[in-house]
Design a protein around this motif. Structure first.
Motif, PDB file in Angstrom:
ATOM      1  N   GLY A  67      34.671  45.899  55.013  1.00 40.61           N
ATOM      2  CA  GLY A  67      34.111  46.236  53.711  1.00 40.61           C
ATOM      3  C   GLY A  67      35.006  45.801  52.564  1.00 40.61           C
ATOM      4  N   PHE A  68      36.314  45.920  52.731  1.00 42.23           N
ATOM      5  CA  PHE A  68      37.269  45.442  51.726  1.00 42.23           C
ATOM      6  C   PHE A  68      37.064  43.952  51.494  1.00 42.23           C
ATOM      7  CE2 PHE A  68      41.237  43.640  50.288  1.00 42.23           C
ATOM      8  CZ  PHE A  68      41.836  44.604  49.484  1.00 42.23           C
ATOM      9  N   ILE A  69      36.900  43.198  52.588  1.00 38.48           N
ATOM     10  CA  ILE A  69      36.698  41.757  52.477  1.00 38.48           C
ATOM     11  C   ILE A  69      35.379  41.449  51.770  1.00 38.48           C
ATOM     12  CG2 ILE A  69      36.344  39.636  53.796  1.00 38.48           C
ATOM     13  CD1 ILE A  69      39.259  40.719  53.723  1.00 38.48           C
ATOM     14  N   ARG A  70      34.357  42.231  52.030  1.00 36.69           N
ATOM     15  CA  ARG A  70      33.086  42.038  51.325  1.00 36.69           C
ATOM     16  C   ARG A  70      33.273  42.217  49.816  1.00 36.69           C
ATOM     17  NH1 ARG A  70      30.448  45.692  53.672  1.00 36.69           N
ATOM     18  NH2 ARG A  70      30.560  47.302  52.058  1.00 36.69           N
ATOM     19  N   SER A  71      34.087  43.204  49.434  1.00 35.02           N
ATOM     20  CA  SER A  71      34.360  43.421  48.009  1.00 35.02           C
ATOM     21  C   SER A  71      35.103  42.235  47.403  1.00 35.02           C
ATOM     22  CB  SER A  71      35.183  44.705  47.820  1.00 35.02           C
ATOM     23  OG  SER A  71      34.439  45.845  48.177  1.00 35.02           O
ATOM     24  N   VAL A  72      36.035  41.654  48.150  1.00 35.20           N
ATOM     25  CA  VAL A  72      36.769  40.482  47.668  1.00 35.20           C
ATOM     26  C   VAL A  72      35.813  39.333  47.370  1.00 35.20           C
ATOM     27  CG1 VAL A  72      38.437  38.698  48.338  1.00 35.20           C
ATOM     28  CG2 VAL A  72      38.923  41.109  48.810  1.00 35.20           C
ATOM     29  N   LEU A  73      34.771  39.216  48.162  1.00 34.67           N
ATOM     30  CA  LEU A  73      33.828  38.113  48.018  1.00 34.67           C
ATOM     31  C   LEU A  73      32.691  38.399  47.049  1.00 34.67           C
ATOM     32  CD1 LEU A  73      33.552  37.143  51.794  1.00 34.67           C
ATOM     33  CD2 LEU A  73      34.883  35.967  50.040  1.00 34.67           C
ATOM     34  N   GLU A  74      32.359  39.688  46.803  1.00 34.85           N
ATOM     35  CA  GLU A  74      31.135  40.000  46.068  1.00 34.85           C
ATOM     36  C   GLU A  74      31.308  40.907  44.863  1.00 34.85           C
ATOM     37  OE1 GLU A  74      28.490  41.657  48.960  1.00 34.85           O
ATOM     38  OE2 GLU A  74      28.413  39.817  50.191  1.00 34.85           O
ATOM     39  N   ASP A  75      32.306  41.766  44.831  1.00 31.92           N
ATOM     40  CA  ASP A  75      32.462  42.735  43.748  1.00 31.92           C
ATOM     41  C   ASP A  75      32.823  42.002  42.451  1.00 31.92           C
ATOM     42  OD1 ASP A  75      33.659  44.717  41.946  1.00 31.92           O
ATOM     43  OD2 ASP A  75      33.636  46.070  43.652  1.00 31.92           O
ATOM     44  N   LYS A  76      32.046  42.215  41.387  1.00 26.79           N
ATOM     45  CA  LYS A  76      32.266  41.486  40.133  1.00 26.79           C
ATOM     46  C   LYS A  76      33.621  41.805  39.512  1.00 26.79           C
ATOM     47  CE  LYS A  76      29.812  44.834  37.171  1.00 26.79           C
ATOM     48  NZ  LYS A  76      28.680  45.009  36.223  1.00 26.79           N
ATOM     49  N   ARG A  77      34.119  43.024  39.707  1.00 29.19           N
ATOM     50  CA  ARG A  77      35.445  43.374  39.189  1.00 29.19           C
ATOM     51  C   ARG A  77      36.531  42.576  39.909  1.00 29.19           C
ATOM     52  NH1 ARG A  77      35.507  49.463  40.763  1.00 29.19           N
ATOM     53  NH2 ARG A  77      34.719  48.395  42.636  1.00 29.19           N
ATOM     54  N   VAL A  78      36.389  42.489  41.232  1.00 30.08           N
ATOM     55  CA  VAL A  78      37.381  41.762  42.025  1.00 30.08           C
ATOM     56  C   VAL A  78      37.320  40.272  41.720  1.00 30.08           C
ATOM     57  CG1 VAL A  78      38.135  41.187  44.351  1.00 30.08           C
ATOM     58  CG2 VAL A  78      37.298  43.498  43.847  1.00 30.08           C
ATOM     59  N   LEU A  79      36.122  39.727  41.595  1.00 34.01           N
ATOM     60  CA  LEU A  79      35.992  38.300  41.300  1.00 34.01           C
ATOM     61  C   LEU A  79      36.611  37.966  39.944  1.00 34.01           C
ATOM     62  CD1 LEU A  79      32.343  37.716  42.566  1.00 34.01           C
ATOM     63  CD2 LEU A  79      34.478  37.029  43.686  1.00 34.01           C
ATOM     64  N   ALA A  80      36.420  38.860  38.973  1.00 36.78           N
ATOM     65  CA  ALA A  80      37.019  38.641  37.656  1.00 36.78           C
ATOM     66  C   ALA A  80      38.543  38.742  37.727  1.00 36.78           C
ATOM     67  CB  ALA A  80      36.467  39.664  36.663  1.00 36.78           C
ATOM     68  N   LEU A  81      39.044  39.691  38.517  1.00 35.91           N
ATOM     69  CA  LEU A  81      40.487  39.847  38.678  1.00 35.91           C
ATOM     70  C   LEU A  81      41.094  38.619  39.349  1.00 35.91           C
ATOM     71  CD1 LEU A  81      43.031  41.646  38.540  1.00 35.91           C
ATOM     72  CD2 LEU A  81      42.375  42.555  40.795  1.00 35.91           C
ATOM     73  N   ILE A  82      40.410  38.079  40.353  1.00 36.87           N
ATOM     74  CA  ILE A  82      40.888  36.882  41.040  1.00 36.87           C
ATOM     75  C   ILE A  82      41.010  35.716  40.059  1.00 36.87           C
ATOM     76  CG2 ILE A  82      40.186  35.096  42.696  1.00 36.87           C
ATOM     77  CD1 ILE A  82      39.125  37.360  44.483  1.00 36.87           C
ATOM     78  N   GLU A  83      39.993  35.529  39.248  1.00 44.22           N
ATOM     79  CA  GLU A  83      40.017  34.431  38.275  1.00 44.22           C
ATOM     80  C   GLU A  83      41.140  34.627  37.263  1.00 44.22           C
ATOM     81  OE1 GLU A  83      38.907  30.779  37.178  1.00 44.22           O
ATOM     82  OE2 GLU A  83      37.999  31.921  38.826  1.00 44.22           O
ATOM     83  N   TRP A  84      41.317  35.854  36.821  1.00 42.39           N
ATOM     84  CA  TRP A  84      42.361  36.175  35.842  1.00 42.39           C
ATOM     85  C   TRP A  84      43.766  35.952  36.425  1.00 42.39           C
ATOM     86  CZ3 TRP A  84      46.180  39.984  35.934  1.00 42.39           C
ATOM     87  CH2 TRP A  84      46.816  40.264  34.718  1.00 42.39           C
ATOM     88  N   SER A  85      43.909  36.101  37.733  1.00 40.07           N
ATOM     89  CA  SER A  85      45.227  36.051  38.381  1.00 40.07           C
ATOM     90  C   SER A  85      45.732  34.643  38.652  1.00 40.07           C
ATOM     91  CB  SER A  85      45.178  36.817  39.716  1.00 40.07           C
ATOM     92  OG  SER A  85      44.774  38.151  39.533  1.00 40.07           O
TER      93      SER A  85
END
Length: 405
Positions: A271-289
């Motif tokens: 489920g954590f991995i699903r969030s890495v791939l789909e959660d809009k907050r996580v996707l935005a954080l990845i781009e920001w990082s």
């Protein structure tokens, strides 16, 4: 360089034998393994003195028991050039041996069937970033046919592939995460490794420890030290293969996310991995990082504290987890070493060497290591201390087969 090309060729050969390089490894296995009489056939899978290597001249049992004489003998051998030459497996061996896949797996004693129903019912997904000869021994130590493996080879030739302390190191894991998530819905937990990691537990022990998490994750996640805040407060760029500070302030993190401190290595549920791939907050954080310094040392730790991420914990400091509490990885940092009983020391002094302030474990570290709760240790290097690697892998194989009995 010639050596680089030979190592690239070696990894490609191994991929043909054990699966698909950079994607997955999955071998068929016989269901007949559950017949109790089948266990009588497991003896040939033990590592013995006939297999060669340092165990032929070292007393691994005495080393693991912490006997001083055995540890001192091992230390003396590791500084002997002739000894190193006699125990190293040359690239040519792998290139030639992998011409016959069946014989290679048999001669190297790979486990091509699950050792228990419990293990078969709990498949794992591994991401491995490889740049070191230890890779084949690591793969052999963690291999089980029910697991899935994604292997990223660091060429060390193109600075844009993997740059220490920069985004490409995280991108390698993200690439594997996407592939592993799509290839199967069966695996339960994701574990990322590098070529100088080595397990401290058998596969059955790892499975049981992950079950005991009850769906939770285990990774370092704690308050960020003030001295490290510039790493994500300012823009950093890759220039000529190095990460450079620009002095340009970054925008605040998206969604007012609180940045937390951690490390690159994680044990997380599907489920954590699903969030890495789909959660809009996580996707935005990845781009920001992507233009920060050492994003692997805060990205996963921060995601772990986001509300709604499966297996996450609340942001409150009461839920902070240190690297000693998380089971993902045991790393000895030079500034935390010391004598037992010292108020400043976190662990005993390194019995090997140090590289970038991290202990490269020696044989003398093994007794302490196998007593820890961590699943893996970092760093091991069979070229610096082959005895540490050989004795540990022999111990784990014997223990795995003993679990059957």
């Amino acid at each position: 360089t010639i050596r680089m090309l030979r190592q690239r060729r070696l990894f490609m050969k191994l991929s043909l034998v054990l699966g698909s390089l950079w994607i997955y490894v999955l071998l068929d296995h016989p269901k007949a393994a559950w017949d109790p009489t089948y266990r009588l056939m497991y003896g040939w899978l033990e590592y013995t003195d006939d297999d060669g290597g340092p165990v032929k001249v070292c007393n691994c049992s005495a080393i693991l028991d912490g006997e001083r004489e055995a540890r001192e003998q091992a230390k003396l051998l590791t500084i002997t050039k002739d000894f190193h030459k006699s125990v190293q497996i040359p690239d040519e061996y792998y290139i030639n041996a992998t011409q016959d896949c069946r014989n290679f797996k048999r001669s190297r004693k790979y486990l091509t069937f699950p050792l228990s129903q419990e293990e078969e019912d709990f498949p794992l997904a591994y991401s491995i970033v490889v740049h070191h000869k230890n890779f084949e021994r690591l793969l052999r130590a963690i291999y089980a046919p029910q697991h899935f493996y994604c292997i990223h080879v660091d060429k060390k030739s193109d600075a844009s592939v993997v740059v220490y302390s920069a985004w490409p190191r995280v991108q390698a894991d993200l690439n594997c995460i996407g592939d592993l998530y799509k290839i199967s819905t069966k695996w339960k937990y994701f574990i990322n490794l590098c070529g100088q990691d080595f397990p401290l537990k058998t596969n059955l022990e790892i499975v049981r420890m992950l079950r005991s998490l009850n769906g939770g994750n285990s990774l370092e996640s704690e308050r960020m030290a003030d001295a490290k805040r510039s790493r994500f407060s300012y823009v950093h760029n890759i220039t000529n293969g190095d990460i450079q500070f620009t002095g340009v302030l970054k925008e605040p993190p998206p969604f007012n996310i609180q940045i937390l401190s951690g490390n690159a290595y994680i044990v997380v549920n599907r489920g954590f991995i699903r969030s890495v791939l789909e959660d809009k907050r996580v996707l935005a954080l990845i781009e920001w990082s992507k233009d920060t310094y050492s994003p692997d040392e805060f990205l996963w730790a921060t995601i772990q504290r986001l509300p709604g991420v499966p297996g996450s914990t609340w942001p409150n400091p009461k839920y902070d987890m240190t690297d000693m509490s998380a089971i993902a990885r045991m790393v000895k940092w030079v500034w935390h070493e010391g004598e037992e009983g010292s108020e400043q020391a976190v662990y005993p002094e390194c019995q090997g060497d140090h590289v970038r302030a991290i202990c490269v474990y020696g044989a003398g570290d093994l007794q302490w290591l196998i007593e820890q709760r961590h699943l893996f240790g970092n760093k091991f290097d069979a070229e610096r201390d082959p005895i540490a690697v050989f004795c540990l892998e022999k111990y784990l194989r014997q223990k795995a087969l003993a679990e059957l009995r």
